[in-house]
Scaffold this active site. Structure first.
Site, PDB file in Angstrom:
ATOM      1  N   LYS A 115       0.902  -1.386   0.023  1.00  0.00           N
ATOM      2  CA  LYS A 115       0.071  -0.123   0.035  1.00  0.00           C
ATOM      3  C   LYS A 115       0.877   1.177   0.127  1.00  0.00           C
ATOM      4  O   LYS A 115       0.392   2.028  -0.683  1.00  0.00           O
ATOM      5  CB  LYS A 115      -1.006  -0.128   1.250  1.00  0.00           C
ATOM      6  CG  LYS A 115      -2.005  -0.893   1.055  1.00  0.00           C
ATOM      7  CD  LYS A 115      -3.380  -0.612   1.986  1.00  0.00           C
ATOM      8  CE  LYS A 115      -4.443  -1.539   1.578  1.00  0.00           C
ATOM      9  NZ  LYS A 115      -5.488  -1.236   2.570  1.00  0.00           N
ATOM     10  N   LYS A 197      -3.568 -10.617  -6.821  1.00  0.00           N
ATOM     11  CA  LYS A 197      -4.727 -10.823  -6.034  1.00  0.00           C
ATOM     12  C   LYS A 197      -5.704  -9.772  -6.844  1.00  0.00           C
ATOM     13  O   LYS A 197      -5.499  -8.753  -7.068  1.00  0.00           O
ATOM     14  CB  LYS A 197      -4.567 -10.467  -4.559  1.00  0.00           C
ATOM     15  CG  LYS A 197      -5.517 -10.540  -3.706  1.00  0.00           C
ATOM     16  CD  LYS A 197      -5.629 -10.065  -2.425  1.00  0.00           C
ATOM     17  CE  LYS A 197      -5.729  -8.735  -2.365  1.00  0.00           C
ATOM     18  NZ  LYS A 197      -6.217  -8.065  -0.898  1.00  0.00           N
ATOM     19  N   LYS A 200     -10.500  -5.232  -4.542  1.00  0.00           N
ATOM     20  CA  LYS A 200     -11.727  -4.295  -5.100  1.00  0.00           C
ATOM     21  C   LYS A 200     -11.276  -2.809  -5.325  1.00  0.00           C
ATOM     22  O   LYS A 200     -12.144  -2.172  -5.876  1.00  0.00           O
ATOM     23  CB  LYS A 200     -12.669  -4.460  -3.845  1.00  0.00           C
ATOM     24  CG  LYS A 200     -12.420  -3.822  -2.517  1.00  0.00           C
ATOM     25  CD  LYS A 200     -13.279  -3.794  -1.183  1.00  0.00           C
ATOM     26  CE  LYS A 200     -12.858  -3.566   0.066  1.00  0.00           C
ATOM     27  NZ  LYS A 200     -11.752  -4.474   0.646  1.00  0.00           N
TER      28      LYS A 200
HETATM   29  P1  TYM Z   1     -10.378  -6.590   2.980  1.00  0.00           P
HETATM   30  O1  TYM Z   1     -11.479  -5.478   3.241  1.00  0.00           O
HETATM   31  O2  TYM Z   1      -9.282  -6.156   2.277  1.00  0.00           O
HETATM   32  O3  TYM Z   1     -11.036  -7.774   2.653  1.00  0.00           O
HETATM   33  C1  TYM Z   1     -12.188  -8.456   3.447  1.00  0.00           C
HETATM   34  C2  TYM Z   1     -11.781  -9.990   3.250  1.00  0.00           C
HETATM   35  O4  TYM Z   1     -11.953 -10.510   1.874  1.00  0.00           O
HETATM   36  C3  TYM Z   1     -10.765 -11.503   1.855  1.00  0.00           C
HETATM   37  N1  TYM Z   1     -10.025 -11.078   0.267  1.00  0.00           N
HETATM   38  C4  TYM Z   1      -9.995 -12.049  -0.497  1.00  0.00           C
HETATM   39  N2  TYM Z   1     -10.067 -13.184  -0.394  1.00  0.00           N
HETATM   40  C5  TYM Z   1      -9.543 -14.154  -1.336  1.00  0.00           C
HETATM   41  N3  TYM Z   1      -9.404 -13.801  -2.518  1.00  0.00           N
HETATM   42  C6  TYM Z   1      -9.292 -12.314  -2.644  1.00  0.00           C
HETATM   43  N4  TYM Z   1      -8.974 -11.904  -4.051  1.00  0.00           N
HETATM   44  C7  TYM Z   1      -9.516 -11.662  -1.789  1.00  0.00           C
HETATM   45  N5  TYM Z   1      -9.454 -10.188  -1.435  1.00  0.00           N
HETATM   46  C8  TYM Z   1      -9.833  -9.745   0.100  1.00  0.00           C
HETATM   47  C9  TYM Z   1      -9.613 -10.771   2.873  1.00  0.00           C
HETATM   48  O5  TYM Z   1      -8.723 -11.862   3.186  1.00  0.00           O
HETATM   49  C10 TYM Z   1     -10.679 -10.375   4.047  1.00  0.00           C
HETATM   50  O6  TYM Z   1     -10.675 -11.534   4.650  1.00  0.00           O
HETATM   51  N6  TYM Z   1      -7.647  -5.983   6.983  1.00  0.00           N
HETATM   52  C11 TYM Z   1      -8.857  -6.455   6.755  1.00  0.00           C
HETATM   53  C12 TYM Z   1     -10.000  -6.306   7.363  1.00  0.00           C
HETATM   54  C13 TYM Z   1     -10.196  -6.250   8.767  1.00  0.00           C
HETATM   55  C14 TYM Z   1     -10.057  -7.685   9.580  1.00  0.00           C
HETATM   56  C15 TYM Z   1      -9.969  -7.172  10.797  1.00  0.00           C
HETATM   57  C16 TYM Z   1     -10.245  -8.799   9.132  1.00  0.00           C
HETATM   58  C17 TYM Z   1      -9.959  -5.365   9.593  1.00  0.00           C
HETATM   59  N7  TYM Z   1      -9.862  -6.000  11.040  1.00  0.00           N
HETATM   60  C18 TYM Z   1     -10.155  -8.293  11.871  1.00  0.00           C
HETATM   61  C19 TYM Z   1     -10.387  -9.845   9.831  1.00  0.00           C
HETATM   62  C20 TYM Z   1     -10.261  -9.586  11.642  1.00  0.00           C
HETATM   63  C21 TYM Z   1      -8.861  -6.053   5.153  1.00  0.00           C
HETATM   64  O7  TYM Z   1      -8.588  -5.205   4.620  1.00  0.00           O
HETATM   65  O8  TYM Z   1      -9.864  -6.981   4.498  1.00  0.00           O
END
Ligand code: TYM
Length: 333
Positions: A115, A197, A200
């Protein structure tokens, strides 16, 4: 443990339109815990502002993410669904945990490196300490399991290290959580650059299938997905595009790679891509319908947010008071 139940916690950032990566890697797996676990699923708006957001978009996406949680089957009566900024204990615990997290540990986080390369004009301290806020999210609820995609594994491992360090100084403070990563769907790749990956926030919208894309768009994106010059549908090293499509198809249908290879034996990539697009569009259709119904009732969404924030605050304050007491903060009754 809460009321004799193990605890599941996870979060999704309302930082873009959610993709099928978010769905297959995370959200669709959340409801597996709803019956036997005490579940907290959070819309992590505080995490989202580590990258500049248009305020009106962030607000709308916060409602949308909550609606998608419910449209993907999370019942607010069985799961605590809430918005992170409504529970200030997250930010408060993050501060204490910052004092138990090492600069070197945060410097090694691959998401921080990615990032900061992408947003080189805004490498703010929040981006750097992002995993500490995430650790606070998880540890506040004495969480046992964290269902996430594989890209979040490193952050959950750091959370475990922070919790262990804290427990070594102040025993029995935090439960040490386990990441739960699905066997298929853990890492859905971009349709344009299948070594990357699916994200979004990708600027190329053809690289990403959004949960809310209409049927024609979903099928068109899969038809255009980058593959290779081979013609045979088989899972093999170096065939990143086809491997990704096979993983997506496997995750939606529950079929193994061998079954997929047999199903498309003698058929070309065109037919396979169409089939992947169709299973994806079929799976998204009921989600989209429910999503639209939830989005049309803002008052209901706010009532879910309010109830969720009250429930979450109750448990979060318990852990926070325990931490403050252990640290030696004076409590006023
Ligand atoms: P975020 O918002 O980027 O993504 C949310 C969830 O989606 C999963 N994910 C994917 N899984 C498979 N293939 C992909 N291409 C893909 N893109 C995203 C992510 O692994 C995630 O599970 N830091 C986290 C949010 C967060 C969080 C937490 C998660 C904040 N606090 C506490 C678990 C526990 C994040 O940015 O997810």
């Amino acid at each position: 443990m809460i009321q004799d139940k193990k605890v599941s916690f996870s979060g999704v950032q309302p930082s873009g339109n959610l993709s099928i990566g978010n769905y297959l890697g995370a959200i669709r797996n959340f409801s597996a815990f709803s019956e036997q676990y005490k579940c907290f699923y959070c819309v992590v708006d505080a995490h989202a502002i580590t990258v500049r957001q248009v305020p009106a978009d962030l607000r709308r996406r916060t409602y949308e993410t909550l609606s998608l949680y419910m449209a993907c089957g999370l019942d607010p009566e069985k799961n605590t669904l809430y918005v992170q900024s409504h529970v200030p204990a997250h930010a408060e615990l993050a501060w204490a945990l910052n004092c138990f997290t090492m600069f070197g540990e945060l410097s090694r986080m691959t998401q921080f490196k990615d990032k900061s390369a992408k947003h080189s004009d805004n490498i703010n301290a929040g981006l750097f300490t992002y995993p500490v806020l995430m650790a606070a999210d998880i540890l506040l609820y004495q969480t046992d399991v964290v269902p996430v995609g594989i890209d979040q594994k490193q952050h959950v491992e750091l959370c475990r290290d922070i919790a262990t360090r804290f427990n070594n100084v102040f025993p029995d403070t935090f439960t040490i959580p386990e990441p739960i990563i699905p066997k298929t769907g853990m890492k859905i790749m971009s349709l344009v650059e299948p070594t990357k990956k699916m994200s979004k926030s990708d600027e190329n919208t053809n690289a990403v299938v959004y949960i809310l894309d209409d049927r024609d768009t979903i099928i068109r994106k899969f038809k255009r997905a980058v593959t290779d010059s081979d013609t045979c549908v088989r899972y093999a090293e170096g065939k990143d595009g086809i491997n990704n499509l096979m993983n997506i198809y496997a995750t939606f249908t529950g079929k193994t790679h061998e079954e997929i290879e047999r199903e498309f034996d003698g058929k070309g990539y065109g037919e396979f891509k169409l089939a992947v697009g169709e299973v994806c569009a079929d799976a998204m259709q009921p989600v989209q319908q429910k999503f639209a119904a939830y989005m049309s009732d803002k008052a209901y969404l706010e009532s879910v947010m309010k109830k969720g924030a009250e429930e979450a605050s109750y448990y979060a304050r318990k852990t926070l008071s325990k931490v403050h007491k252990k640290l030696g903060f004076v409590s006023l009754r």
